[in-house]
Design an enzyme around this catalytic site. Structure first.
Site, PDB file in Angstrom:
ATOM      1  N   ILE A  94      40.541  12.192 -27.300  1.00 45.76           N
ATOM      2  CA  ILE A  94      40.217  11.507 -26.968  1.00 45.76           C
ATOM      3  C   ILE A  94      39.508  10.280 -28.075  1.00 45.76           C
ATOM      4  O   ILE A  94      39.410   9.213 -27.003  1.00 45.76           O
ATOM      5  CB  ILE A  94      38.879  12.354 -26.857  1.00 45.76           C
ATOM      6  CG1 ILE A  94      38.325  13.271 -26.388  1.00 45.76           C
ATOM      7  CG2 ILE A  94      37.226  11.372 -27.063  1.00 45.76           C
ATOM      8  CD1 ILE A  94      37.312  14.397 -26.185  1.00 45.76           C
ATOM      9  N   ASP A 208      23.756   3.785 -38.500  1.00 46.45           N
ATOM     10  CA  ASP A 208      24.576   3.331 -37.540  1.00 46.45           C
ATOM     11  C   ASP A 208      24.104   4.166 -35.672  1.00 46.45           C
ATOM     12  O   ASP A 208      24.378   3.700 -35.338  1.00 46.45           O
ATOM     13  CB  ASP A 208      25.626   3.727 -37.352  1.00 46.45           C
ATOM     14  CG  ASP A 208      26.702   2.418 -36.913  1.00 46.45           C
ATOM     15  OD1 ASP A 208      26.007   1.960 -36.093  1.00 46.45           O
ATOM     16  OD2 ASP A 208      27.951   2.766 -36.759  1.00 46.45           O
ATOM     17  N   LYS A 210      22.518   2.847 -32.174  1.00 47.47           N
ATOM     18  CA  LYS A 210      22.924   2.656 -31.772  1.00 47.47           C
ATOM     19  C   LYS A 210      23.114   2.493 -30.335  1.00 47.47           C
ATOM     20  O   LYS A 210      23.694   4.314 -30.189  1.00 47.47           O
ATOM     21  CB  LYS A 210      24.054   1.297 -31.882  1.00 47.47           C
ATOM     22  CG  LYS A 210      25.373   2.412 -31.907  1.00 47.47           C
ATOM     23  CD  LYS A 210      26.163   1.131 -32.331  1.00 47.47           C
ATOM     24  CE  LYS A 210      27.947   1.736 -33.717  1.00 47.47           C
ATOM     25  NZ  LYS A 210      29.162   0.971 -33.680  1.00 47.47           N
ATOM     26  N   ASN A 213      25.662   4.995 -29.498  1.00 45.16           N
ATOM     27  CA  ASN A 213      25.870   7.189 -30.623  1.00 45.16           C
ATOM     28  C   ASN A 213      24.358   7.813 -30.145  1.00 45.16           C
ATOM     29  O   ASN A 213      24.373   8.656 -30.567  1.00 45.16           O
ATOM     30  CB  ASN A 213      25.481   6.459 -32.063  1.00 45.16           C
ATOM     31  CG  ASN A 213      26.577   5.741 -32.238  1.00 45.16           C
ATOM     32  OD1 ASN A 213      27.817   5.805 -32.452  1.00 45.16           O
ATOM     33  ND2 ASN A 213      26.974   5.104 -33.894  1.00 45.16           N
ATOM     34  N   ASP A 229      27.502  10.713 -34.303  1.00 48.35           N
ATOM     35  CA  ASP A 229      28.369   9.896 -34.988  1.00 48.35           C
ATOM     36  C   ASP A 229      27.957   9.511 -36.059  1.00 48.35           C
ATOM     37  O   ASP A 229      27.174   8.839 -36.698  1.00 48.35           O
ATOM     38  CB  ASP A 229      28.521   8.671 -34.552  1.00 48.35           C
ATOM     39  CG  ASP A 229      29.984   7.508 -35.568  1.00 48.35           C
ATOM     40  OD1 ASP A 229      30.199   8.623 -35.912  1.00 48.35           O
ATOM     41  OD2 ASP A 229      30.032   6.498 -34.840  1.00 48.35           O
ATOM     42  N   THR A 261      26.021  -2.056 -37.637  1.00 47.13           N
ATOM     43  CA  THR A 261      26.352  -2.089 -36.978  1.00 47.13           C
ATOM     44  C   THR A 261      25.603  -3.366 -36.804  1.00 47.13           C
ATOM     45  O   THR A 261      24.661  -3.915 -36.383  1.00 47.13           O
ATOM     46  CB  THR A 261      26.121  -2.128 -35.366  1.00 47.13           C
ATOM     47  OG1 THR A 261      27.364  -0.251 -35.689  1.00 47.13           O
ATOM     48  CG2 THR A 261      27.067  -2.956 -34.616  1.00 47.13           C
TER      49      THR A 261
END
Length: 399
Positions: A94, A208, A210, A213, A229, A261
Site C-alpha cells: 500500500i 496531525d 486533516k 487522516n 495515522d 501539516t
C-alpha cells in the site's frame, strides 16, 4: 511516517486538493463510464512517509493483474516474519515511509482484510517512531479510532496489524456523493469529535488531524468514520477537555514540538509556544471550513504570509457557498478557530454545540456540493502547474 528530526517549516501543501479534485473529475466522468472513479489512481492526501496506511488505493484493488505489483508483493513476502505469513496472506503493497512499509493482508482463517505496518527498528530513529506510535495505538479502543489488532515483534522489525479502512477519505466521500448538506457535515463531525474526545480524555493529542487522516471504514452510507495515522500523536498534553471537566488541573502537561501539516497548524504551534490538545480542535475548525466550502481558511503560496494569517486568525466567509451556510455553522467554525487556545471549544463542547447536536436541522436541505466542487476545481487550476513533490507534514522528537 512519524516524527523526524526536521524543525523547519515546509512549503504549503497543495497535493491534498489536487488529489480530491482528481477524484471529482473522475466522478463527473463516471456518468459516461461504467467503472468511473474505480479506475482512477488516487493521489496521497499526505506524504509523510506512508501513503495512507489504513486505506486501499483504488488502483491497487486487483494488484495481481499488474506484474510489477506482483513482484513487489513477492519481495515483501520474503521479508516478513514467518509468524506473520503463517497467519496472514500478503496481498498488496500500500505504501512506504522512512522506517516503514504497509501492506494489505488477508487473515488466512477468516479471510478478513487488514493492513500490516512493518516498521524497521534497528536504527534508533526507527525505534523512537515505532515506540511513539505503539504507545498510542495500544491504549485506544473506540469505534471512531483506527484499531490495532495485534503486534508481532522481532529484533529488526515490528509488525502492527491494523483495521483496514476501504471507504475512502473524508473529502472523497463529500465529492463522490453528488449531494452534500450541512446535515451531512455534522454527521461526519459527530463521529470525528467522538473519536477525538475519546483520545483527549486519554491524554492523547493527535497533532496531525486533516481530511486525509479521516477514513471511512467501508464504502456504505452507514460506514463509521475513523481517526487514523498516529505517527505524530503523543500521550502528553492535557487541557480542560481531557478530564471531561471545565477546569484546569494542576498536573497539566504542555507540548513544545513543532510538527503537523502547515495549513492545519494552530497559532501556538507556529509560534513555538507550549501547547495542549486544543491544537486538534483548531485543525477540526479548518477541516469543517473545507468540508462546507471546498476552500481553505488559510492559504497562501508564500509560507510566511500563510503563517502570518494563521497566527492572526485572519480568514473570511466571503464567496460561495458561504451565503448559503447557516450562521450556526459559521459560529461553530469561529469557536474552533480561536487564536487564544483557552477560548477554543473542547471536543466535548464542540460535539454539544447546537449546530452539531441538532444535526443542522434548520438548513439540512441546502445542497452545497456544486459550490464545493467548483472551489476545488478552481484551486486545482491555480495549483496544478506548481504542485510540489516534497512532503507536506513534518515533525520533531516528541517532547
Amino acid at each position: 511516517m512519524g516524527c523526524g528530526t526536521s524543525k523547519g517549516l515546509p512549503e504549503a501543501s497543495k497535493k491534498g486538493y489536487i488529489s480530491v479534485v482528481q477524484s471529482l473529475v473522475a466522478f463527473s466522468k463516471a456518468k459516461d463510464e461504467d467503472d468511473g472513479l474505480k479506475k482512477k489512481a488516487r493521489g496521497p492526501w499526505f506524504s509523510t512517509g506512508v501513503k495512507n496506511p489504513q486505506t486501499v488505493p483504488n488502483s491497487q484493488q486487483e494488484p495481481l493483474r499488474d506484474g510489477r505489483q506482483r513482484d513487489r508483493v513477492a519481495k515483501y513476502k520474503d521479508t516478513f516474519d514467518p509468524r506473520v505469513t503463517a497467519r496472514y496472506n500478503i496481498k498488496a503493497l500500500i505504501g512506504r515511509g522512512s522506517f516503514s512499509r504497509v501492506v494489505r493482508v488477508e487473515h488466512r482463517a477468516t479471510r478478513q482484510p487488514f493492513a500490516i505496518k512493518m516498521m524497521e527498528v534497528e536504527l534508533p530513529e526507527g525505534r523512537e517512531v515505532c515506540a511513539s506510535e505503539l504507545a498510542v495505538l495500544q491504549r485506544v479502543s473506540h469505534l471512531n479510532v483506527i484499531q490495532l489488532i495485534e503486534v508481532f515483534q522481532s529484533p529488526q522489525r515490528v509488525y502492527m496489524v491494523l483495521e483496514l479502512a476501504t471507504g475512502g477519505e473524508l473529502l472523497e466521500r463529500v465529492v463522490s456523493r453528488g449531494h452534500f448538506t450541512e446535515r451531512d457535515a455534522t454527521q461526519a463531525l459527530q463521529m470525528v469529535l467522538a473519536g477525538v474526545g475519546y483520545l483527549h480524555n486519554l491524554g492523547i493529542t493527535h497533532r496531525d488531524l486533516k481530511p486525509e487522516n479521516l477514513l471511512y471504514y467501508h464504502p456504505g452510507a452507514d460506514s463509521r468514520l475513523l481517526v487514523t495515522d498516529f505517527g505524530l500523536a503523543t500521550s502528553g498534553g492535557t487541557d480542560k477537555g481531557f478530564l471531561g471537566g471545565d477546569t484546569e488541573t494542576d498536573n497539566t502537561w504542555s507540548l513544545r514540538t513543532t510538527c503537523g501539516t502547515p495549513e492545519y497548524m494552530a497559532p501556538e504551534v507556529l509560534l513555538r509556544k507550549p501547547y495542549t490538545c486544543a491544537v486538534d480542535l483548531w485543525a477540526l475548525g479548518v477541516i469543517t471550513y473545507i468540508m462546507l466550502s471546498g476552500s481553505m481558511p488559510f492559504e497562501d503560496d508564500n509560507r510566511t504570509r500563510l503563517y502570518r494569517s494563521i497566527v492572526r486568525g485572519k480568514y473570511s466567509f466571503h464567496g460561495d457557498p458561504w451565503p448559503s451556510v447557516s450562521n450556526l455553522a459559521k459560529d461553530f467554525i469561529q469557536r474552533l478557530l480561536q487564536v487564544d487556545s483557552a477560548t477554543r471549544l473542547t471536543a466535548d463542547q464542540a460535539i454539544n454545540h447546537t449546530w452539531v447536536a441538532n444535526m443542522a436541522a434548520s438548513s439540512s436541505m441546502r445542497n452545497l456540493h456544486r459550490s464545493i466542487s467548483r472551489n476545488l476545481r478552481q484551486r486545482m487550476s491555480r495549483s496544478s502547474s506548481r504542485c510540489p513533490s516534497s512532503t507536506t507534514t513534518f515533525g520533531g522528537s516528541n517532547k
